[in-house]
Design an enzyme around this catalytic site. Structure first.
Site, PDB file in Angstrom:
ATOM      1  N   LYS A  96      13.847   8.578   9.435  1.00 42.96           N
ATOM      2  CA  LYS A  96      13.215   8.155  10.686  1.00 42.96           C
ATOM      3  C   LYS A  96      12.671   6.751  10.496  1.00 42.96           C
ATOM      4  O   LYS A  96      12.328   6.342   9.381  1.00 42.96           O
ATOM      5  CB  LYS A  96      12.052   9.105  11.008  1.00 42.96           C
ATOM      6  CG  LYS A  96      11.626   9.102  12.445  1.00 42.96           C
ATOM      7  CD  LYS A  96      12.389  10.101  13.289  1.00 42.96           C
ATOM      8  CE  LYS A  96      11.994  10.019  14.745  1.00 42.96           C
ATOM      9  NZ  LYS A  96      12.701  10.981  15.586  1.00 42.96           N
ATOM     10  N   GLY A 204       7.038  19.804  32.469  1.00 45.63           N
ATOM     11  CA  GLY A 204       7.604  18.475  32.217  1.00 45.63           C
ATOM     12  C   GLY A 204       8.997  18.369  32.802  1.00 45.63           C
ATOM     13  O   GLY A 204       9.911  19.093  32.389  1.00 45.63           O
ATOM     14  N   GLY A 206      11.090  15.591  32.946  1.00 46.86           N
ATOM     15  CA  GLY A 206      11.668  14.295  32.559  1.00 46.86           C
ATOM     16  C   GLY A 206      13.152  14.447  32.330  1.00 46.86           C
ATOM     17  O   GLY A 206      13.831  15.267  32.958  1.00 46.86           O
TER      18      GLY A 206
HETATM   19  P1  NAI Z   1      10.455  12.359  29.242  1.00 47.84           P
HETATM   20  O1  NAI Z   1       9.417  11.376  28.886  1.00 47.84           O
HETATM   21  O2  NAI Z   1      11.660  11.928  29.998  1.00 47.84           O
HETATM   22  O3  NAI Z   1       9.787  13.563  30.076  1.00 47.84           O
HETATM   23  C1  NAI Z   1       8.538  14.103  29.814  1.00 47.84           C
HETATM   24  C2  NAI Z   1       7.983  14.579  31.154  1.00 47.84           C
HETATM   25  O4  NAI Z   1       6.761  15.279  30.915  1.00 47.84           O
HETATM   26  C3  NAI Z   1       7.662  13.428  32.107  1.00 47.84           C
HETATM   27  O5  NAI Z   1       8.230  13.683  33.389  1.00 47.84           O
HETATM   28  C4  NAI Z   1       6.145  13.430  32.160  1.00 47.84           C
HETATM   29  O6  NAI Z   1       5.625  12.998  33.403  1.00 47.84           O
HETATM   30  C5  NAI Z   1       5.842  14.897  31.915  1.00 47.84           C
HETATM   31  N1  NAI Z   1       4.484  15.181  31.469  1.00 47.84           N
HETATM   32  C6  NAI Z   1       3.682  14.429  30.669  1.00 47.84           C
HETATM   33  N2  NAI Z   1       2.497  15.048  30.500  1.00 47.84           N
HETATM   34  C7  NAI Z   1       2.554  16.202  31.200  1.00 47.84           C
HETATM   35  C8  NAI Z   1       1.644  17.274  31.405  1.00 47.84           C
HETATM   36  N3  NAI Z   1       0.423  17.280  30.877  1.00 47.84           N
HETATM   37  N4  NAI Z   1       2.030  18.310  32.176  1.00 47.84           N
HETATM   38  C9  NAI Z   1       3.258  18.324  32.752  1.00 47.84           C
HETATM   39  N5  NAI Z   1       4.154  17.322  32.590  1.00 47.84           N
HETATM   40  C10 NAI Z   1       3.805  16.299  31.829  1.00 47.84           C
HETATM   41  O7  NAI Z   1      10.871  13.058  27.861  1.00 47.84           O
HETATM   42  P2  NAI Z   1      12.183  13.879  27.557  1.00 47.84           P
HETATM   43  O8  NAI Z   1      13.191  12.991  26.957  1.00 47.84           O
HETATM   44  O9  NAI Z   1      12.524  14.731  28.722  1.00 47.84           O
HETATM   45  O10 NAI Z   1      11.670  14.814  26.348  1.00 47.84           O
HETATM   46  C11 NAI Z   1      10.801  15.914  26.596  1.00 47.84           C
HETATM   47  C12 NAI Z   1      10.297  16.457  25.281  1.00 47.84           C
HETATM   48  O11 NAI Z   1      11.393  16.878  24.481  1.00 47.84           O
HETATM   49  C13 NAI Z   1       9.531  15.429  24.431  1.00 47.84           C
HETATM   50  O12 NAI Z   1       8.515  16.106  23.732  1.00 47.84           O
HETATM   51  C14 NAI Z   1      10.572  14.924  23.459  1.00 47.84           C
HETATM   52  O13 NAI Z   1       9.997  14.470  22.252  1.00 47.84           O
HETATM   53  C15 NAI Z   1      11.389  16.191  23.223  1.00 47.84           C
HETATM   54  N6  NAI Z   1      12.748  15.943  22.819  1.00 47.84           N
HETATM   55  C16 NAI Z   1      13.581  15.198  23.609  1.00 47.84           C
HETATM   56  C17 NAI Z   1      14.881  14.975  23.221  1.00 47.84           C
HETATM   57  C18 NAI Z   1      15.823  14.206  24.084  1.00 47.84           C
HETATM   58  O14 NAI Z   1      17.047  14.251  23.821  1.00 47.84           O
HETATM   59  N7  NAI Z   1      15.352  13.526  25.114  1.00 47.84           N
HETATM   60  C19 NAI Z   1      15.410  15.502  21.943  1.00 47.84           C
HETATM   61  C20 NAI Z   1      14.473  16.356  21.220  1.00 47.84           C
HETATM   62  C21 NAI Z   1      13.190  16.528  21.649  1.00 47.84           C
END
Ligand code: NAI
Length: 372
Positions: A96, A204, A206
């Site tokens: 990393k 979440g 995202g």
């Molecule tokens: P993202 O940043 O696109 O989405 C996260 C979402 O969570 C956002 O819409 C945000 O507004 C929301 N959020 C933040 N605080 C919140 C709360 N207190 N309550 C409800 N919603 C809340 O991130 P992404 O890429 O979707 O990743 C999501 C999770 O999965 C992260 O923890 C990331 O580390 C993990 N992850 C993602 C991968 C990927 O391929 N994108 C791979 C492995 C793990």
């Protein structure tokens, strides 16, 4: 074309020996710090293990309080990558990078190119990719100075955004958990029909969470959703007939499955007793606030799909980028997450141990059994 003509020499310092007594040092093979006053780059790379192959893990750009906090993060993240690769069977090792974000060091193309030179100094022992705070577009600048970079945009021959594959892996993991809990046979570990009419609470919306909702809705699941961005909640309600709840109440929503797809450390001695769902299966990294929270879930009879097992789809996708990206192969490898979880659930029941402990032990065994 890799550019090897540089105006200045990078200052790269090996920290491997000096970190021997650090509580998070786990016989890491390499830890190095790079400082470049010209671009303002301050970055760390940790290679935890190359026993299973070249180490592969994203480059996180984050505003740390100090260098010590960044070192702790890179040591933990790189070890977690070793475990994730070992369980997912990607033939890659754990590594990393972190870039210490600083108001005085903006994320310029030159900064990313300089970071690429730092990656290149490890001669392929570490392959970088996008992560929190960096994008697939940033990796194009990195590629100008090193070939040891993955997760490039599709139009540049890469695998693109890994999120849809992460969401697919989480979807498969949810199927496996529901099938296991329903007492079905292992052959049904990835059967879409098991989620029909079941309720999944998604925290979440995202990149991963929204795509997960799409897949679940397509198989007839009922959704309860929360996000701090109300427009995303509105979108999920419109497109997937989801029911909205607040970020405070999603944890105790009346659901079969709680899918954390937002933040880490969401499972703690405070939050676990509030869960109504009897399955936790979501994408977020580092869901357990403390290691012992895995045991608490077990005592509360909550079936927990360990985060680094269920969210491996993205890294499986990136690991399939070279020599030529094959999406079908990546998808079929990601689908195997359901079978891996099945084995973990089985072992957890046989040993009466938390699934988190079983998954950690499985990863350690795979690393130890490799002669490299
Ligand atoms: P993202 O940043 O696109 O989405 C996260 C979402 O969570 C956002 O819409 C945000 O507004 C929301 N959020 C933040 N605080 C919140 C709360 N207190 N309550 C409800 N919603 C809340 O991130 P992404 O890429 O979707 O990743 C999501 C999770 O999965 C992260 O923890 C990331 O580390 C993990 N992850 C993602 C991968 C990927 O391929 N994108 C791979 C492995 C793990």
């Amino acid at each position: 074309m890799i550019n090897n003509t540089f105006p200045n020499r990078l200052t790269i310092q090996s920290l491997t020996e000096s970190l021997g007594a650090h509580p998070d040092f786990d016989e890491h093979e390499d830890v190095a710090l790079c400082e470049d006053p010209q671009t303002g780059l301050r970055a760390l790379i940790a290679v935890h293990s190359t026993k299973l192959g070249q180490s592969l893990g994203g480059c996180r750009r984050w505003s740390y309080d100090d260098t010590a906090e960044a070192i702790t993060d890179v040591l933990r993240l790189s070890k977690a990558m070793s475990y994730k690769h070992a369980i997912a069977g990607t033939a890659r090792g754990g590594g990393k990078a972190v870039i210490l974000a600083d108001a005085a060091a903006e994320k310029t193309p030159e900064l990313m190119r300089t970071f690429g030179r730092f990656v290149d100094s490890l001669s392929g022992r570490y392959i970088t990719a996008e992560d929190v705070g960096t994008s697939v577009e940033d990796m194009l600048f990195v590629r100008e100075t090193t070939q040891h970079v993955s997760g490039l945009p599709v139009e540049h021959g890469g695998s693109g955004d890994p999120s849809p594959m992460t969401a697919y892996g989480v979807y498969c993991g949810i199927l496996a958990a529901l099938a296991w809990q329903a007492g079905l046979a292992e052959d049904d570990a990835c059967n879409d029909s098991v989620v029909n009419n079941r309720v999944v609470a998604v925290q979440g919306l995202g990149q991963v969470g929204m795509d997960l909702c799409r897949q679940l809705h397509g198989s007839g699941a009922r959704l309860i959703v929360a996000d701090v961005h109300t427009d995303r909640v509105g979108q999920a309600c419109d497109e997937f007939n989801a029911t909205a709840t607040s970020p405070q109440e999603i944890l105790s929503a009346p659901a079969d499955v709680f899918a954390p797809c937002a933040l880490g450390a969401v499972l703690s001695s405070d939050s676990i007793p509030q869960l109504q769902a009897t399955i936790v299966a979501g994408a977020a990294n580092n869901q357990l606030r403390e290691d012992q929270d895995g045991a608490l879930l077990h005592r509360h009879n909550v079936l927990y799909a360990p985060d680094f097992v269920i969210n491996a789809g993205g890294i499986i996708n990136i690991a399939n980028e070279q020599p030529a990206y094959d999406r079908d192969k990546a998808k079929s490898q990601t689908r195997k997450i359901s079978g891996t979880l099945w084995q973990i659930f089985k072992r957890s029941r046989e040993l009466d141990q938390p699934t988190s402990a079983v998954a950690n032990e499985l990863a350690r065994q795979r690393l130890a059994s490799c002669p490299g």
